[in-house]
Design an enzyme around this catalytic site. Structure first.
Site, PDB file in Angstrom:
ATOM      1  N   CYS A  52      -0.159 -33.088 -65.065  1.00 49.47           N
ATOM      2  CA  CYS A  52      -0.690 -32.213 -64.021  1.00 49.47           C
ATOM      3  C   CYS A  52      -2.203 -32.053 -64.135  1.00 49.47           C
ATOM      4  O   CYS A  52      -2.704 -31.641 -65.180  1.00 49.47           O
ATOM      5  CB  CYS A  52      -0.007 -30.849 -64.117  1.00 49.47           C
ATOM      6  N   TYR A 183      -3.734 -34.763 -52.376  1.00 43.53           N
ATOM      7  CA  TYR A 183      -2.391 -34.281 -52.044  1.00 43.53           C
ATOM      8  C   TYR A 183      -2.215 -34.157 -50.534  1.00 43.53           C
ATOM      9  O   TYR A 183      -1.135 -34.451 -49.998  1.00 43.53           O
ATOM     10  CB  TYR A 183      -2.127 -32.938 -52.722  1.00 43.53           C
TER      11      TYR A 183
END
Length: 341
Positions: A52, A183
């Site tokens: 992450c 994203y």
């Protein structure tokens, strides 16, 4: 990662544009304990995923500041199941300190039926087993400022007071167009939405590259929080974002300025020694089944290129300011062979 409208575990794939949810648990751990959580060595446990980018910010900051002993760390499996982040990398599938199998157990100990998902980074109070915060935006700023009494000798000033206004503005732009931009492109469900995200991403990319042409780091001659936030996106770019998220106008390795800058950081103690490319690739390719239903993990690119000369030292600068590099990676926190160039 911060839970979103379109991340795994949510049936909203294909229904809404990407939106990163705000952190729900925003208590702060401060020197004076204003929120009821005072800074104290060994009291808390940082739970992170090396996959992450948001958690990786905290991992890098913790290492640069020398907080390894003061803030012990747990690393979760890069592959989530329907209960999200899990401790299957540890013996018996439990975190050896918290004694839990899933990070969600710490969330539940804090609040049942909370809105949003289970995200990393997360800080857990060891004694109670309760989540303290999942506020990834504020966490690293507090590590740099509120935890100062526990910093190692020679720790850099990652959030210098005289540069904060300019840093905040720059980090907001990077956050919107780059950190989140990949994203927005990757989870887009309409052509126009995807193209808008890509256009904004690469416009920002070009401005950042121009800024770094004559300066070794984003804020000048020394490393700051801004460099950490940019690095965690750049280090994932060719490995996953270029192909998996279709951010393929060009590769990082095709940009002479940003590719040299990223390699410079990667080869700086505290950055590359925290990166696990194996975790990164397996997470993105195997968890995002809405994008990659076959779960096949790409074999490239050649990671050895991260260790090639960057020549950024010609711009001068002092990475750690008046301080020194961090020491060796603590035992047990080394990145495995599969995750290294």
């Amino acid at each position: 990662m911060g839970q979103t409208e379109t991340e795994p575990g949510n049936t909203a794939y294909g229904r809404k544009p990407f939106r990163r949810s705000a952190s729900h648990f925003t208590d702060r751990i401060t020197a004076d304990g204003t929120d009821g959580w005072p800074v104290a060595a060994g009291r808390y446990r940082l739970v992170a995923s090396r996959a992450c980018p948001w958690a990786s910010r905290a991992v890098i900051s913790r290492r640069l500041l020398g907080l390894e002993e003061a803030l012990p760390m747990a690393i979760v499996d890069p592959i989530q199941d329907d209960r999200s982040w899990r401790f299957t990398l540890d013996p018996d599938g439990r975190d050896p300190v918290l004694g839990i199998r899933y990070l969600s157990e710490a969330y539940d100990a804090r609040e049942r039926d909370y809105p949003g998902g289970v995200s990393v980074p997360a800080v857990v109070d060891v004694a109670s087993g309760r989540l303290v915060t999942n506020d990834y935006q504020q966490l690293t700023l507090d590590l740099a400022t509120e935890w100062r009494a526990l910093h190692r000798p020679g720790a850099p000033d990652l959030y210098p007071a005289d540069q904060r206004d300019a840093m905040d503005e720059l980090m907001a732009t990077i956050g919107r167009d780059l950190n989140n931009g990949v994203y927005k492109a990757g989870f887009a469900t309409e052509q126009a939405e995807y193209e808008r995200a890509c256009l904004a991403l690469f416009r920002c990319w070009e401005r950042i590259a121009q800024r770094l042409t004559d300066h070794r780091y984003l804020m000048g001659d020394t490393l700051t929080e801004a460099d950490i936030r940019l690095f965690t996106t750049l280090v994932r770019f060719d490995v996953v974002y270029h192909g998996h998220f279709k951010c393929n106008r060009w590769k990082l390795a095709e940009d002479p300025v940003l590719w040299a800058y990223a390699r410079d950081l990667f080869q700086t103690p505290g950055f590359g020694d925290t990166v696990d490319f194996d975790h990164i690739k397996r997470h993105y390719y195997q968890v995002h089944t809405g994008i990659n239903p076959t779960r096949i993990v790409a074999v490239g690119p050649d990671l050895a290129d991260w260790l090639t000369p960057h020549h950024r030292e010609r711009l001068g600068g002092r990475p750690f300011g008046d301080g020194t590099p961090p020491g060796p990676v603590p035992a047990g926190e080394e990145v495995g062979v599969a995750g290294r160039p």
